[in-house]
Motif scaffolding. Sequence first.
Motif, short mmCIF file in Angstrom:
data_model
loop_
_atom_site.label_atom_id
_atom_site.label_comp_id
_atom_site.label_asym_id
_atom_site.label_seq_id
_atom_site.Cartn_x
_atom_site.Cartn_y
_atom_site.Cartn_z
N ALA A 1 0.81 -1.21 0.00
CA ALA A 1 0.00 0.00 0.00
C ALA A 1 0.85 1.27 0.00
O ALA A 1 0.33 2.37 -0.17
CB ALA A 1 -0.93 0.00 1.21
N GLY A 2 2.15 1.11 0.22
CA GLY A 2 3.04 2.26 0.21
C GLY A 2 3.39 2.82 1.57
O GLY A 2 3.93 3.92 1.67
N ILE A 3 3.06 2.07 2.64
CA ILE A 3 3.45 2.51 3.99
C ILE A 3 4.95 2.29 4.14
O ILE A 3 5.43 1.17 4.07
CB ILE A 3 2.69 1.73 5.07
N LYS A 4 5.68 3.37 4.37
CA LYS A 4 7.14 3.29 4.32
C LYS A 4 7.81 3.06 5.68
O LYS A 4 8.99 2.75 5.73
CB LYS A 4 7.70 4.57 3.69
N ARG A 5 7.06 3.22 6.76
CA ARG A 5 7.67 3.09 8.08
C ARG A 5 6.82 2.14 8.92
O ARG A 5 5.65 2.40 9.17
CB ARG A 5 7.78 4.46 8.76
N LEU A 6 7.43 1.05 9.36
CA LEU A 6 6.71 0.06 10.15
C LEU A 6 7.42 -0.19 11.47
O LEU A 6 8.64 -0.24 11.55
CB LEU A 6 6.61 -1.27 9.39
N ASN A 7 6.61 -0.35 12.51
CA ASN A 7 7.10 -0.81 13.81
C ASN A 7 6.44 -2.14 14.14
O ASN A 7 5.24 -2.33 13.90
CB ASN A 7 6.76 0.19 14.92
N LEU A 8 7.20 -3.06 14.69
CA LEU A 8 6.66 -4.33 15.16
C LEU A 8 6.90 -4.42 16.67
O LEU A 8 8.04 -4.32 17.13
CB LEU A 8 7.31 -5.50 14.43
N ASP A 9 5.83 -4.57 17.42
CA ASP A 9 5.88 -4.68 18.89
C ASP A 9 6.06 -6.14 19.30
O ASP A 9 5.35 -7.02 18.79
CB ASP A 9 4.58 -4.18 19.51
#
Length: 281
Positions: free
Chosen positions: A46-54
Amino acid sequence: MDAYAQAGVNRLSFGVQSLEPRVLAALGRTHNPENVLLAVTNARAAGIKRLNLDLIYGTPGESIDDWRATLEGVIALAPEHISAYALTVEPATPFGQRVASGEEGPDDDRQADAYLLAEGLLKAAGYNWYEISNWSLAGEECRHNLVYWLGGDFATVGCAAHGHSGGRRWWNVRTPERFIERVETGRDCISGSEEIEAGLRLEEAFSLRLRTRAGVTPSEAAESVVRDLIDGGLAKWVPSAAGAAGPRESEARRALVLTPQGRLVATDVTARLLLAGAAVR
């Protein structure tokens, strides 16, 4: 995902917790590891460029090898940011009630081993530690959370949200039902507030910055306690951090920062420094 991206959202955080099915089951989580890969893939598409995984470590029954597998699996997904939190027992939750009834709870020593393993693997993979439970690639620190940790102002959005401005702290009603009802009837959503007196503001700012790689400046830290902390391997002097700089970082060219071992006992270290007169000079 497409709607978020089209609306301008550029960062998402996913509550992975673990990539081991039996650990997820122990936590009462209903997703599976395949969902994590799907969520990350869809976000990227979708183009989300910044991800965090908890992540959560220290679940009873989770072995160090389970935790290693989760860390390695998450690193392989290449998020920009990873958060890892020690499991805590909340009395009102089903898990808390089971522990109160005699079920095994988190073990401090195993959690310490898990934390140090995370620090080693994440650092080797290029993730820089910048707050007790948070690591990121260069330049990918969570700006939202840094506002909290470095004493900035922030607004409230949603039920149970907290806000802060100029020494005043407030919070919204806790439940979604009450929040929606107040919005629909045009009423204020604030449930309560408090004015933070100057001394407490200094202590809070000091305590929060000590949790980050910004650290605290020489003028804020009692010299006798600092010597003991450094000799004990719990803290060290470093050049003032640029990536998560505190408001006074230009005042001194070095900062006192917790070592990985010091982060394990951050609450005790902070208490020792405050009792010695730090942060209120």
